[in-house]
Motif scaffolding. Sequence first.
Motif, mmCIF file in Angstrom:
data_model
loop_
_atom_site.group_PDB
_atom_site.id
_atom_site.type_symbol
_atom_site.label_atom_id
_atom_site.label_comp_id
_atom_site.label_asym_id
_atom_site.label_seq_id
_atom_site.Cartn_x
_atom_site.Cartn_y
_atom_site.Cartn_z
ATOM 1 N N VAL A 255 0.937 -1.095 0.113
ATOM 2 C CA VAL A 255 0.000 -0.173 -0.005
ATOM 3 C C VAL A 255 0.857 1.363 -0.010
ATOM 4 O O VAL A 255 1.938 1.096 0.578
ATOM 5 C CB VAL A 255 -0.925 0.038 1.254
ATOM 6 C CG1 VAL A 255 -2.005 -1.310 1.110
ATOM 7 C CG2 VAL A 255 -0.156 -0.154 2.454
ATOM 8 N N PHE A 256 0.373 1.979 -0.592
ATOM 9 C CA PHE A 256 1.247 3.497 -0.767
ATOM 10 C C PHE A 256 0.476 4.770 -0.589
ATOM 11 O O PHE A 256 -0.899 4.879 -0.653
ATOM 12 C CB PHE A 256 1.714 3.475 -2.235
ATOM 13 C CG PHE A 256 2.315 2.064 -2.844
ATOM 14 C CD1 PHE A 256 3.554 2.041 -2.356
ATOM 15 C CD2 PHE A 256 1.880 1.048 -3.355
ATOM 16 C CE1 PHE A 256 4.483 0.824 -2.643
ATOM 17 C CE2 PHE A 256 2.116 0.027 -3.538
ATOM 18 C CZ PHE A 256 3.670 -0.076 -3.136
ATOM 19 N N PRO A 257 1.125 5.702 0.030
ATOM 20 C CA PRO A 257 0.477 7.065 0.073
ATOM 21 C C PRO A 257 -0.342 7.787 -0.884
ATOM 22 O O PRO A 257 -1.479 8.219 -0.481
ATOM 23 C CB PRO A 257 1.682 7.955 0.642
ATOM 24 C CG PRO A 257 2.866 6.881 1.099
ATOM 25 C CD PRO A 257 2.560 6.031 0.032
ATOM 26 N N THR A 258 -0.048 7.408 -2.198
ATOM 27 C CA THR A 258 -0.562 7.828 -3.156
ATOM 28 C C THR A 258 -0.757 6.601 -4.061
ATOM 29 O O THR A 258 0.184 5.946 -4.525
ATOM 30 C CB THR A 258 -0.062 9.113 -4.147
ATOM 31 O OG1 THR A 258 0.282 10.226 -3.152
ATOM 32 C CG2 THR A 258 -0.594 9.413 -5.545
ATOM 33 N N GLU A 259 -2.020 6.290 -4.663
ATOM 34 C CA GLU A 259 -2.320 5.072 -5.497
ATOM 35 C C GLU A 259 -2.974 5.736 -6.751
ATOM 36 O O GLU A 259 -4.129 6.627 -6.480
ATOM 37 C CB GLU A 259 -3.044 4.176 -4.693
ATOM 38 C CG GLU A 259 -1.910 3.395 -3.617
ATOM 39 C CD GLU A 259 -2.908 2.213 -2.672
ATOM 40 O OE1 GLU A 259 -3.916 1.924 -3.346
ATOM 41 O OE2 GLU A 259 -2.306 1.726 -2.048
ATOM 42 N N LYS A 263 5.578 5.506 -12.092
ATOM 43 C CA LYS A 263 6.952 5.655 -11.970
ATOM 44 C C LYS A 263 7.716 6.862 -11.538
ATOM 45 O O LYS A 263 8.829 6.891 -10.737
ATOM 46 C CB LYS A 263 7.579 5.401 -13.733
ATOM 47 C CG LYS A 263 7.423 3.996 -14.164
ATOM 48 C CD LYS A 263 8.116 3.981 -15.383
ATOM 49 C CE LYS A 263 8.224 2.339 -15.953
ATOM 50 N NZ LYS A 263 8.899 2.416 -17.240
ATOM 51 N N ASP A 264 6.815 7.820 -11.778
ATOM 52 C CA ASP A 264 7.492 9.353 -11.290
ATOM 53 C C ASP A 264 7.485 9.485 -9.660
ATOM 54 O O ASP A 264 8.192 10.352 -9.267
ATOM 55 C CB ASP A 264 6.689 10.360 -11.804
ATOM 56 C CG ASP A 264 5.275 10.413 -11.895
ATOM 57 O OD1 ASP A 264 4.652 9.322 -11.869
ATOM 58 O OD2 ASP A 264 4.641 11.557 -11.457
ATOM 59 N N ILE A 265 6.602 8.728 -9.036
ATOM 60 C CA ILE A 265 6.675 8.762 -7.717
ATOM 61 C C ILE A 265 7.062 7.469 -6.666
ATOM 62 O O ILE A 265 7.049 7.495 -5.735
ATOM 63 C CB ILE A 265 5.302 8.942 -6.980
ATOM 64 C CG1 ILE A 265 4.092 8.287 -7.455
ATOM 65 C CG2 ILE A 265 4.935 10.701 -7.434
ATOM 66 C CD1 ILE A 265 2.682 8.253 -6.940
ATOM 67 N N ASN A 266 7.673 6.559 -7.549
ATOM 68 C CA ASN A 266 7.929 5.252 -7.108
ATOM 69 C C ASN A 266 9.584 5.273 -6.493
ATOM 70 O O ASN A 266 10.411 5.210 -7.499
ATOM 71 C CB ASN A 266 7.895 3.939 -8.056
ATOM 72 C CG ASN A 266 8.133 2.571 -7.490
ATOM 73 O OD1 ASN A 266 8.437 2.622 -6.278
ATOM 74 N ND2 ASN A 266 7.744 1.913 -8.005
#
Length: 530
Positions: A255-259, A263-266
């Motif tokens: 799980v991630f803060p923004t889903e 690629k640009d935020i990974n």
Amino acid sequence: MKILVSDDVSEKGVEVLRAQGYDVDVKINLNEEDLIACIGEYDGLVTRSMTHVTEAVINAGKKLKVIGRAGVGVDSIDIKTATAKGIIVVNAPTANTVAATEHTCAMIMAITRHIPQAHNSLMAGEWDRERFTGIQLQNKTIGIIGVGRIGSRIAKRMQAMEMRTIGYDPYIPEERGKQLGVELVDLDTLLRESDYITMHTPLTKETRGMIGAAEIAKMKDGVRVINVSRGAVLDINALAAALKSGHVAGAAIDVFPTEPLTKDINPFLDMDNVVITPHLGASTKEAQIGVSVDVAEGVIAALNGEPVPTAVNMAPLPANVYRTIQPYFDLMERMGIIGVYLSEGPMKEICVEYTGALAQTETGLLTTAVLKGALNPILQESVNFVNAPEVARSRHISVKEVHSQDQGYLSDAVTVTIRTNKGEHSLVGTLFNRTEAKIVQIDEYRLDFTPEGYLLLAPHIDQPNMIGQISTILGQAHINITGMQLAKMTQAGTNIMAIAVQDDIPNDIMLKLRGIEGIIDMKLIHCETH
């Protein structure tokens, strides 16, 4: 009523809604603008994590009564705005428990034995056994942040792997920890002593960002970190930095803060000591059917005006408490309705007194049912289990609960007293065999009637032919009498009649009834709930 399903949920849940007669539209991949444009025609909304139910969406939902989240997390829904507007928000907190537990275990094994990396190496035509040498779970310490439904199951499974299980959860008593075989510690101790750290908390003000750079620095070298809970609990950029430095040996993140994670935020791109999955914790066939059906049942209950134990903007109730009080909800709402019809003038106070077994349990939601019943007949706005307490406060109505050990002549009973500037009225209700609702007293008068349909209350002078005259007028108007009770009043020579009738009574018929010589008062009460 119309319900919009805005995410891809199991068809089983949609079938449950349609079987109850609801008009269900499935429209997925709506952006906020699209949702705002169409939400105004719907009474209910069913979502998953991809739909963001913002303040603007809720304000546009003029008919919206319930928002259902087919899953656990509700951080994509503006709970504050929904609550202010009396919209019930329900989720499905238990149906995906096993799925999330098993996915966590799979992630733990994946980073322990480098399974995805070894698979990719073989698929690339390599044979490199030494590079993928793992470690054993046996005798390692796993720290579980959040020892609830999922965390406790993780503990059980890791104990089977002969791991030491420690946990941090300020809401779990020490005795519960002992039952689970989990040593409860403070967060700093867990960070220092754990070889594995796994997170299983909801997203709240307290848990948002609870594991950041400072907390990661306190972890032992070579720790492995797993998050299959809520993305914003963990600072993934700080974790990525620790993975690159080697302080953290491995990580498994679902799980991630923004889903979606693009690629640009990974921050984990090209890293071989991390396993990431696209929010698959609840993605099993069984779980998807379960959350879909569970949330559908919650939406149906909310639209029927019933209490919903999975509502997230109401006080949560343990299952055993809900089972105890659930049979009383309908009775309590009907007592509120009867009480407000009896009262004259604006309500100043509503007091609900519980005796018997009810006095030994949590009754806040039952009191809310009384408020719902008392407020709905006098207000244009819809009053439900979410907004009833706030509506009472805004109208300066004092609400009191009394838990009494004095059982009187009934073992389990509820007394509702409504006070106005002109006096007060009380009624006593109970359940026979926990199924049959009865009103057994109004003020000082002993009665025995079922609070259903329409009820005439007629205090009158004790003289011949009172029952006959009332029956004649009702019969000539083709209004069927379904029950009648008679009780003496404290004033000498007076009685009170409670007459149950099948249909509403027109005003001209009520005038005839009130005109009978000897009638002191005549009230018609519609006992049906909203």
